[in-house]
Design a protein around this motif. Structure first.
Motif, PDB file in Angstrom:
ATOM      1  N   ASP A   1       0.100 -12.536  11.315  1.00 43.86           N
ATOM      2  CA  ASP A   1      -1.029 -11.772  11.852  1.00 43.86           C
ATOM      3  C   ASP A   1      -2.320 -12.145  11.128  1.00 43.86           C
ATOM      4  OD1 ASP A   1       0.531 -10.301  13.674  1.00 43.86           O
ATOM      5  OD2 ASP A   1       1.150  -8.939  12.080  1.00 43.86           O
ATOM      6  N   ILE A   2      -2.219 -12.193   9.798  1.00 43.51           N
ATOM      7  CA  ILE A   2      -3.401 -12.539   8.998  1.00 43.51           C
ATOM      8  C   ILE A   2      -3.817 -13.983   9.273  1.00 43.51           C
ATOM      9  CG2 ILE A   2      -4.304 -12.713   6.644  1.00 43.51           C
ATOM     10  CD1 ILE A   2      -3.661  -9.875   7.384  1.00 43.51           C
TER      11      ILE A   2
ATOM     12  N   LEU B   1      -4.896  -5.190  -2.661  1.00 45.76           N
ATOM     13  CA  LEU B   1      -5.396  -3.811  -2.567  1.00 45.76           C
ATOM     14  C   LEU B   1      -6.155  -3.419  -3.823  1.00 45.76           C
ATOM     15  CD1 LEU B   1      -2.614  -1.668  -0.903  1.00 45.76           C
ATOM     16  CD2 LEU B   1      -5.000  -1.819  -0.220  1.00 45.76           C
TER      17      LEU B   1
ATOM     18  N   GLU C   1      -9.649  -5.942   2.324  1.00 45.64           N
ATOM     19  CA  GLU C   1      -9.323  -5.704   3.732  1.00 45.64           C
ATOM     20  C   GLU C   1      -7.961  -6.295   4.081  1.00 45.64           C
ATOM     21  OE1 GLU C   1     -12.184  -7.192   6.618  1.00 45.64           O
ATOM     22  OE2 GLU C   1     -10.534  -7.568   8.014  1.00 45.64           O
TER      23      GLU C   1
ATOM     24  N   PRO D   1       0.119  -8.068  -1.263  1.00 47.16           N
ATOM     25  CA  PRO D   1      -0.552  -6.833  -0.851  1.00 47.16           C
ATOM     26  C   PRO D   1      -1.002  -5.977  -2.034  1.00 47.16           C
ATOM     27  CG  PRO D   1       1.751  -6.869  -0.128  1.00 47.16           C
ATOM     28  CD  PRO D   1       1.416  -8.233  -0.602  1.00 47.16           C
ATOM     29  N   VAL D   2      -0.148  -5.899  -3.058  1.00 42.17           N
ATOM     30  CA  VAL D   2      -0.479  -5.052  -4.212  1.00 42.17           C
ATOM     31  C   VAL D   2      -1.740  -5.577  -4.905  1.00 42.17           C
ATOM     32  CG1 VAL D   2       0.305  -4.262  -6.450  1.00 42.17           C
ATOM     33  CG2 VAL D   2       1.905  -4.386  -4.552  1.00 42.17           C
TER      34      VAL D   2
ATOM     35  N   LEU E   1      -5.290  -4.146   2.717  1.00 42.10           N
ATOM     36  CA  LEU E   1      -5.131  -2.941   3.543  1.00 42.10           C
ATOM     37  C   LEU E   1      -4.355  -3.258   4.816  1.00 42.10           C
ATOM     38  CD1 LEU E   1      -5.933   0.043   4.229  1.00 42.10           C
ATOM     39  CD2 LEU E   1      -7.708  -0.993   5.632  1.00 42.10           C
ATOM     40  N   ARG E   2      -4.753  -4.353   5.468  1.00 42.64           N
ATOM     41  CA  ARG E   2      -4.059  -4.723   6.707  1.00 42.64           C
ATOM     42  C   ARG E   2      -2.577  -4.945   6.443  1.00 42.64           C
ATOM     43  NH1 ARG E   2      -7.180  -6.331  11.119  1.00 42.64           N
ATOM     44  NH2 ARG E   2      -9.427  -6.324  10.733  1.00 42.64           N
ATOM     45  N   LYS E   3      -2.277  -5.572   5.312  1.00 43.71           N
ATOM     46  CA  LYS E   3      -0.874  -5.787   4.984  1.00 43.71           C
ATOM     47  C   LYS E   3      -0.168  -4.464   4.724  1.00 43.71           C
ATOM     48  CE  LYS E   3      -0.473 -10.439   3.708  1.00 43.71           C
ATOM     49  NZ  LYS E   3       0.290 -11.360   2.868  1.00 43.71           N
ATOM     50  N   ALA E   4      -0.865  -3.537   4.048  1.00 40.85           N
ATOM     51  CA  ALA E   4      -0.265  -2.226   3.792  1.00 40.85           C
ATOM     52  C   ALA E   4       0.029  -1.515   5.108  1.00 40.85           C
ATOM     53  CB  ALA E   4      -1.201  -1.384   2.928  1.00 40.85           C
ATOM     54  N   LEU E   5      -0.814  -1.766   6.099  1.00 36.38           N
ATOM     55  CA  LEU E   5      -0.619  -1.103   7.386  1.00 36.38           C
ATOM     56  C   LEU E   5       0.407  -1.823   8.252  1.00 36.38           C
ATOM     57  CD1 LEU E   5      -4.279  -0.159   8.365  1.00 36.38           C
ATOM     58  CD2 LEU E   5      -2.550   1.209   7.214  1.00 36.38           C
ATOM     59  N   GLY E   6       0.944  -2.931   7.756  1.00 34.64           N
ATOM     60  CA  GLY E   6       2.030  -3.575   8.486  1.00 34.64           C
ATOM     61  C   GLY E   6       1.712  -4.945   9.047  1.00 34.64           C
ATOM     62  N   ALA E   7       0.577  -5.531   8.650  1.00 38.48           N
ATOM     63  CA  ALA E   7       0.265  -6.879   9.134  1.00 38.48           C
ATOM     64  C   ALA E   7       1.208  -7.873   8.481  1.00 38.48           C
ATOM     65  CB  ALA E   7      -1.170  -7.229   8.814  1.00 38.48           C
ATOM     66  N   ARG E   8       1.813  -8.751   9.307  1.00 39.71           N
ATOM     67  CA  ARG E   8       2.661  -9.789   8.758  1.00 39.71           C
ATOM     68  C   ARG E   8       1.802 -11.002   8.420  1.00 39.71           C
ATOM     69  NH1 ARG E   8       5.827  -9.809  14.067  1.00 39.71           N
ATOM     70  NH2 ARG E   8       3.643  -9.477  14.558  1.00 39.71           N
TER      71      ARG E   8
END
Lengths: 419, 233
Positions: free
Chosen positions: A334-335, A416, A321, A412-413, A324-331
């Motif tokens: 944010d996390i 995911l 998760e 992120p990689v 995914l959030r990072k892939a969607l642009g979470a900095r």
């Protein structure tokens, strides 16, 4: 992401795993409840003790020989420190009673004390016997259960009469009523019982119920051997009002300094006020409260570690998760915010429930104490509530930082790819 | 030419313990805005690395990568996150929807991270309607079929009007009929919105439907493979 969103998401996420969230919260609940209850019991004990000290007598001062600087006398009746200090005398007491020299003084009661054996038809007991004047009754706020207290007539006549505390009476007679008129023996000399006091429970100098009172003159003449005939052990002084106590201390000190001709700054006597007793006991119960609260604080700490543990599990579980959030642009922040909000929400909820639970515990303890006849009411203070809730929120933040930063720093990689 | 992607001499080296693995060994190509392109290659060819690099999930070890006019190579993590948010839409093989959130909530996620406070719901609704799920907005992923879940993922990918959509085996977890529907959806979106579409796949049938195919072998581009079809140029 705004804070409100983070808050709503954290609620959603915690709601998604109710069992786990509940158990984690429980750790904090127990910790906070323990802190609240312990502090309440500590504060209650303090109030109870200061209450009983206040009941010793209103506006009471104690004057005894020996200065605190030269080795504490250990309270009134503790005796002199045995060097060059001049003993207090009846004359000192009379001087203090002078309304012109000491306008703040209401009443003065000089006392000589000693421990002697009492006997009644085969029953023996040893207790503290005080030689007192009539003023002692009002100064010490005593109450007579039956008979009468020592009066001027007894003193003038050096009469062999005694007033017993209820415990002393019970020790000798097996009961504390219907014994006025009986004759007991103190050190072999006969004394007639003229009164029995009302039980008042423990006081600052041990149980005052376990005592006996005889006329001052009688004690001087028959029981107490002193180098000087006029010597007294302690002078109880009643100030006119509570506000006048410091003034009374000043007046008394000046009078005795003058009479004893002590060099300036080197007193051979000590004036002790009830306030001194109160502050001493407040210090003791304060330490006790901190100690209890500290122990309870440890359980709060353990609850915090529970939060950290569960957040670490949660981060591992939700690696994908996070990816995914990072892939969607979470900095990172944010996390970080998301997981910190979750952990502090856990501890905050735990804190609120814990306050209510701790309150309940304190209430139950109070009820049990009342039911068993102890005059003791735990006090849940606002300070305790604020302290424990803010402490638990800080714990949630502190123990959330490590798991949250671990989540925030996931690649992120990698995240995911995690299954 | 309006290039949405310019890659020059991309190299990506992983360290696996003591051994260095060269996943990309100097790859250069350009992708035109609005193009539909597939990246093919056997496993171990550097396909995934290529997708991660193009999707700004990872930085190249060396070389230059310009996405929609922004040079990605030197960016820090947060800048990369921002680029992903604004310029890249991802569609994954396993959908990757958050099961706690509704379809609408899932589509809204990129908008949340974009810092949008107003109009999020409307844009998410519009995106869901565009993929034909206007009547499934409040359903959660487990209440949706595989095809519907992938439609939600597509809606999520395009909600922020990205420059490119990266689709990693988008039909891999779907049966062929539903897979075809998803492919048609992606191709139609490309046609209607002009969004560049990059599909990573090993399925030749999928690759056939794209205008251009890039083949990777051992971390290098097979120049003979870079075939242009169609008449967009």
């Amino acid at each position: 992401m705004s804070f409100m969103q983070a808050f709503l998401e954290a609620l959603e996420s915690l709601n998604g795993n109710k069992m786990r969230s509940g158990l984690t919260v429980l750790g904090i609940v127990i910790g906070v409840a323990a802190v609240i209850a312990m502090l309440a019991v500590g504060n209650g004990a303090q109030a109870s003790i200061t209450g009983s000290i206040s009941s010793i007598g209103t506006n009471l001062l104690f004057v005894f020989s020996g200065s605190v600087q030269q080795g504490p006398a250990g309270g009134p009746g503790g005796g002199r420190s045995g060097n060059n200090d001049r003993p207090l005398t009846l004359m000192d007491a009379a001087a203090i009673a002078d309304p012109f020299a000491a306008p703040s003084v209401e009443a003065v009661a000089p006392v000589i004390q000693g421990n002697w054996g009492l006997a009644f038809s085969g029953e023996n007991t040893t207790t503290s016997i005080s030689g007192v004047t009539a003023a002692y009754y009002s100064v010490r706020n005593l109450q007579i259960a039956e008979g009468e207290f020592i009066n001027e007539e007894h003193i003038l006549g050096q009469m062999s009469v005694v007033v017993l505390g209820p415990e002393t009476a019970t020790a000798l007679f097996g009961h504390a009523d219907g014994i006025v008129g009986e004759t007991i023996r103190i050190e072999g000399q006969p004394f007639r019982v003229i009164g029995v006091l009302v039980a008042r429970g423990g006081g600052a100098f041990g149980s005052e119920d376990n005592a006996a009172y005889i006329p001052f003159s009688t004690a001087q003449a028959r029981l107490i051997k002193r180098s000087s005939r006029d010597e007294v052990d302690v002078i109880f002084v009643q100030a006119t009002t509570a506000e006048a106590v410091p003034q009374a201390v000043e007046e008394i000190s000046n009078i005795i300094r003058q009479r004893h001709r002590t060099p300036i700054g080197i007193d051979d006597f000590t004036v002790f006020t009830q306030q001194d007793f109160l502050s001493t006991f407040e210090t003791i119960t304060g330490i006790l409260t901190i100690f209890l609260g500290g122990i309870a604080g440890i359980s709060l700490l353990v609850g915090g570690i529970g939060i950290m543990n569960i957040m670490l599990v949660s981060v591992t579980e939700r690696t994908k998760e996070i990816g995914l959030r990072k892939a969607l642009g979470a900095r990172k922040r944010d996390i970080l915010l998301q997981f910190l909000t979750e952990s502090s929400l856990l501890s905050f909820i735990g804190g609120i429930i814990g306050v209510m639970f701790g309150w309940l515990i304190a209430f139950v303890v109070g009820q049990v104490a009342t039911a068993t006849g102890n005059n003791f009411t735990p006090i849940v203070g606002m300070d305790a509530i604020l302290l424990s809730t803010s402490f638990s929120a800080i714990i949630g933040l502190f123990f959330g930082i490590y798991p949250a930063s671990r989540a925030a720093n996931l690649e992120p990689v990698e995240a995911l790819r995690y299954e | 030419m309006d290039w949405v992607i310019e890659a020059r001499d991309l190299v990506k080296t992983y360290k696996m313990g003591e051994i260095e693995v060269n996943a990309l060994r100097g790859v250069s190509f350009k992708i035109e805005r609005g193009e539909v392109l597939s990246i093919m290659g056997p496993s171990g060819s550097g396909k995934s690395t290529m997708m991660n690099t193009l999707g700004c999930l990872d930085r190249p070890t060396s070389g230059e990568y310009i996405l929609d006019g922004e040079s990605v190579g030197e960016m820090d993590d947060d800048q990369l996150a921002s680029v992903r948010n604004r310029k890249v839409g991802f569609v994954f093989q396993s959908f990757n929807l958050l099961s706690r959130l509704t379809a609408l909530g899932n589509v809204e996620l990129p908008l949340r991270y974009a810092g949008l406070t107003e109009g999020r719901k409307d844009r998410a609704r519009a995106a869901l309607e565009a993929v034909g799920l206007g009547d499934r907005m409040t359903h959660r992923p487990y209440e949706l079929s595989g095809g519907q879940q992938q439609r939600v993922a597509v809606a999520r990918a395009l909600v922020n009007n990205p420059a490119i959509i990266m689709a990693d085996e988008p039909t891999g977890n779907l049966d062929s009929k539903v897979g075809k529907e998803i492919m048609n959806l992606l191709l139609n979106l490309n046609k209607d919105l002009g969004t560049t579409l990059i599909i990573v796949t090993h399925d030749p049938k999928i690759a056939e439907q794209t205008q251009r195919v890039i083949r990777l072998r051992d971390g290098e581009l097979d120049p003979a493979s870079d075939e242009h079809k169609g008449d967009h140029s």
